[in-house]
Design a protein around this motif. Sequence first.
Motif, PDB file in Angstrom:
ATOM      1  N   THR A 129       0.822  -1.195   0.000  1.00 54.59           N
ATOM      2  CA  THR A 129       0.000   0.000   0.000  1.00 54.59           C
ATOM      3  C   THR A 129       0.860   1.251   0.000  1.00 54.59           C
ATOM      4  O   THR A 129       1.991   1.243   0.509  1.00 54.59           O
ATOM      5  N   THR A 130       0.338   2.308  -0.561  1.00 56.43           N
ATOM      6  CA  THR A 130       1.013   3.607  -0.534  1.00 56.43           C
ATOM      7  C   THR A 130       0.691   4.367   0.745  1.00 56.43           C
ATOM      8  O   THR A 130       1.209   5.473   0.951  1.00 56.43           O
ATOM      9  N   LEU A 131      -0.165   3.809   1.609  1.00 58.55           N
ATOM     10  CA  LEU A 131      -0.470   4.411   2.903  1.00 58.55           C
ATOM     11  C   LEU A 131       0.648   4.036   3.875  1.00 58.55           C
ATOM     12  O   LEU A 131       0.671   2.928   4.425  1.00 58.55           O
ATOM     13  N   LEU A 132       1.572   4.945   4.105  1.00 63.72           N
ATOM     14  CA  LEU A 132       2.791   4.619   4.856  1.00 63.72           C
ATOM     15  C   LEU A 132       2.652   4.824   6.357  1.00 63.72           C
ATOM     16  O   LEU A 132       3.494   4.342   7.121  1.00 63.72           O
ATOM     17  N   ASP A 133       1.615   5.522   6.801  1.00 66.73           N
ATOM     18  CA  ASP A 133       1.442   5.811   8.227  1.00 66.73           C
ATOM     19  C   ASP A 133       0.783   4.620   8.917  1.00 66.73           C
ATOM     20  O   ASP A 133      -0.428   4.409   8.799  1.00 66.73           O
ATOM     21  N   HIS A 134       1.560   3.851   9.663  1.00 64.98           N
ATOM     22  CA  HIS A 134       1.026   2.635  10.285  1.00 64.98           C
ATOM     23  C   HIS A 134       0.107   2.945  11.458  1.00 64.98           C
ATOM     24  O   HIS A 134      -0.706   2.097  11.853  1.00 64.98           O
ATOM     25  N   ARG A 135       0.212   4.130  12.018  1.00 63.64           N
ATOM     26  CA  ARG A 135      -0.669   4.486  13.132  1.00 63.64           C
ATOM     27  C   ARG A 135      -2.066   4.841  12.619  1.00 63.64           C
ATOM     28  O   ARG A 135      -3.068   4.423  13.200  1.00 63.64           O
ATOM     29  N   ARG A 136      -2.121   5.601  11.561  1.00 71.33           N
ATOM     30  CA  ARG A 136      -3.412   6.028  11.020  1.00 71.33           C
ATOM     31  C   ARG A 136      -4.087   4.935  10.216  1.00 71.33           C
ATOM     32  O   ARG A 136      -5.320   4.863  10.164  1.00 71.33           O
ATOM     33  N   TYR A 137      -3.298   4.065   9.617  1.00 77.10           N
ATOM     34  CA  TYR A 137      -3.841   3.004   8.757  1.00 77.10           C
ATOM     35  C   TYR A 137      -3.285   1.651   9.206  1.00 77.10           C
ATOM     36  O   TYR A 137      -2.332   1.129   8.617  1.00 77.10           O
ATOM     37  N   PRO A 138      -3.854   1.069  10.269  1.00 77.83           N
ATOM     38  CA  PRO A 138      -3.323  -0.175  10.840  1.00 77.83           C
ATOM     39  C   PRO A 138      -3.330  -1.336   9.848  1.00 77.83           C
ATOM     40  O   PRO A 138      -4.238  -1.454   9.010  1.00 77.83           O
ATOM     41  N   ALA A 139      -2.327  -2.185   9.971  1.00 72.98           N
ATOM     42  CA  ALA A 139      -2.183  -3.325   9.055  1.00 72.98           C
ATOM     43  C   ALA A 139      -3.391  -4.248   9.112  1.00 72.98           C
ATOM     44  O   ALA A 139      -3.862  -4.731   8.077  1.00 72.98           O
ATOM     45  N   SER A 140      -3.911  -4.501  10.314  1.00 71.75           N
ATOM     46  CA  SER A 140      -5.041  -5.439  10.439  1.00 71.75           C
ATOM     47  C   SER A 140      -6.272  -4.917   9.704  1.00 71.75           C
ATOM     48  O   SER A 140      -7.017  -5.679   9.094  1.00 71.75           O
ATOM     49  N   GLU A 141      -6.503  -3.604   9.747  1.00 72.94           N
ATOM     50  CA  GLU A 141      -7.647  -3.033   9.044  1.00 72.94           C
ATOM     51  C   GLU A 141      -7.462  -3.092   7.531  1.00 72.94           C
ATOM     52  O   GLU A 141      -8.424  -3.284   6.776  1.00 72.94           O
TER      53      GLU A 141
END
Length: 458
Positions: free
Chosen positions: A292-304
């Motif tokens: 994914t290009t969503l690099l912020d792991h806090r805002r976009y959690p891996a599990s979600e």
Amino acid sequence: MDTKSVITRTTTVAGGRFAPGHLGELTQQVPFEMVDEALSATRTTQSRLRDLPSRVVVYLLLAACLFPEVGYLGVWRKLVAGLEGITTATPSGAGLAQARRRIGAAPLRWLFDLLRGPAASTPTASSRQPGTWWRGLLVCAIDGTTLTVPDSPAMLTRFTKQRGNHGGGGYPQIRLVALVACGTRTLIDAVFGPTTAGETTYTPRLLASLRAGMILLADRNFAAAGLLAQIAATGAQVLVRLKNSRTMPVLARYPDGSYLSTLAALPVRVIEAEITITTTAGRHTGVYRLATTLLDHRRYPASELITLYHQRWEIETAYLELKSSILGGRVLRARTPTGVEQEVYALLVVYQLLRTAIADATSTRPDTDPDRASFTIAWHTARDQLIQAADVIAGTVIDLIGTIGRHVLANLMPTRRLRVCPRIVKRAISKYQARGPAIDRTSYKATTAINILAATDP
């Protein structure tokens, strides 16, 4: 004592030769003025008033997509069935064919370009519908499919047959690649052409419809680094599956189990997860790798993100509705490449009209997932309204839901259950294949367990 009931119905349609030009209640979404503008913009308005004005022919082409089981003369009879007391033309099959050739595909393409779109409101708390938005991003998917066209010399000048075990397939096919809003299953954009070009070859023609605020879900076929870079350049975010064998450098590790990597020069975050599906028939475990290009792991959690990727299957359901619910697996009518272009754009317009009607109806209940709405009920109700020439022109009191919407809301399906279904041909093409070993075709209720895997250095 016997009693009698008398039903009196008032039908309001266009006047004179234009009366058969309607689409029942769906005419309110594609009104006369819109069709006239499409004809004017594409310079296909008739030069003199005919028994089959160009506007009427456009509605005939759209109506034919609601009744793929009958020929154009049969569709004409359905258009005039509710026009009792109004004198209408009695065209021949040749006359209808000539009229269709006269307007070509341009007006239908113009209408599709105008009507296409996600049919999704902004992601506010009051308007949000489940599955439509995720963390402020419009959830979309891209994928391709094929449609079958008649086997004729004219078709074979442009379209080819798929290679099979015994040479070419029975019919030529065209490739359709669409960009779909997952929540509403509406068409944001679509392109089509010969199957000699692959899905990723057609994809760049859809990039103009991507923008910031979207997240695009795609399967492994779209994971080419160059293509993903083009998609990212539009401002849209990407969530794509990678082949498990693909070597990805680990540049940084994140607490949620994901890691920073690159696809050529494109920074991506990679998530590897072991997914276990358990049913009464047993347990199956597989490994998924997503980038994914969503690099912020806090805002976009891996599990979600792993859970979100399952929404990609909504585009498969959209193709099912298009090819099975509407077409019933039939070969397209058109006998020429130009006719195919005309017919496919008409099909896309009608699908979009039905999906928009469904989205409008379910949007009146913000907590209702649009996937609970039955596409088949909307389709059959639209067919009934066309035959009756009902609600062609909106009344003075605006009905935000309409008859189609009321039927959909009165027959909502239960909340979707987690199930697994075998990806097999359920009706064998050959009777000899049907004699093979027994295949378990049962759909099972399932439970899913997701385990994020820690990255290992390559």
